[in-house]
Design an enzyme around this catalytic site. Structure first.
Site, PDB file in Angstrom:
ATOM      1  N   ILE A 118       0.794  -1.196  -0.078  1.00  0.00           N
ATOM      2  CA  ILE A 118      -0.028  -0.036   0.097  1.00  0.00           C
ATOM      3  C   ILE A 118       0.828   1.340  -0.179  1.00  0.00           C
ATOM      4  CG2 ILE A 118      -0.197   0.283   2.446  1.00  0.00           C
ATOM      5  CD1 ILE A 118      -3.399   0.535   1.524  1.00  0.00           C
ATOM      6  N   HIS A 119       0.561   2.441  -0.827  1.00  0.00           N
ATOM      7  CA  HIS A 119       1.116   3.642  -0.741  1.00  0.00           C
ATOM      8  C   HIS A 119       0.097   4.736  -1.083  1.00  0.00           C
ATOM      9  CE1 HIS A 119       1.358   1.614  -4.704  1.00  0.00           C
ATOM     10  NE2 HIS A 119       1.333   2.832  -5.155  1.00  0.00           N
TER      11      HIS A 119
END
Ligand SMILES: [Zn+2]
Length: 157
Positions: A118-119
């Site tokens: 995730i980012h």
């Protein structure tokens, strides 16, 4: 919302992908300037996107390889979004954007290039940038331009 036209991203979309996960590998390499890592927190870090939608396109990611927000613990989440806030402040100070798009792409269909780590994307926007971008559409984002942006931002973190 008008969409940005960033044709150099085709190189990324069509090009050969780096092996492994960039969000796991880059922080381990210990060469932050070459990897355009701007800031390291305890649990998250921020870096320049080298295939930006706009100059100053930043990303914040946790060090831990997790695919969804739900897998982050409270400390990671708090630091993650504090760092997103810091990115916005630094960009405001250095580049005076008129606005921002802040977003998380979950899944390939939603545009995630790296879908299992995730980012959060922080994309600064300027009045007229959708009109401006096609003018320079045949210009690739040069490493020198990235290095210059990096130098300007890293000093503020
Ligand atoms: Zn990862």
């Amino acid at each position: 919302m008008e969409h940005l036209w960033a044709p150099w991203r085709m190189e990324y979309i069509l090009g050969e992908k780096e092996r492994g996960c960039i969000f796991c590998e880059k922080p381990k390499q210990g060469t932050d300037a070459q990897n355009y890592i701007l800031h390291r927190g305890e649990r998250n870090f921020s870096m320049l996107n080298i295939y930006p939608y706009n100059p100053g396109h930043l990303m914040v990611a946790p060090y831990r390889h997790v695919a969804s927000l739900g897998e982050l613990n409270d400390e990671e989440l708090l630091e993650h979004f504090r760092l997103v806030g810091r990115c916005i402040s630094v960009l405001r100070e250095t580049a005076s954007p008129s606005g921002f798009n802040i977003g998380i792409n979950l899944g390939k269909v939603a545009g995630a290039g790296v879908e299992d780590h995730i980012h959060t994307h922080i994309v600064p926007r300027w009045e007229g940038d959708t009109n401006f971008m096609p003018v320079i559409s045949h210009t690739r984002v040069l490493p020198e331009a990235l290095a210059e942006t990096y130098a300007r931002l890293v000093a503020k973190f």
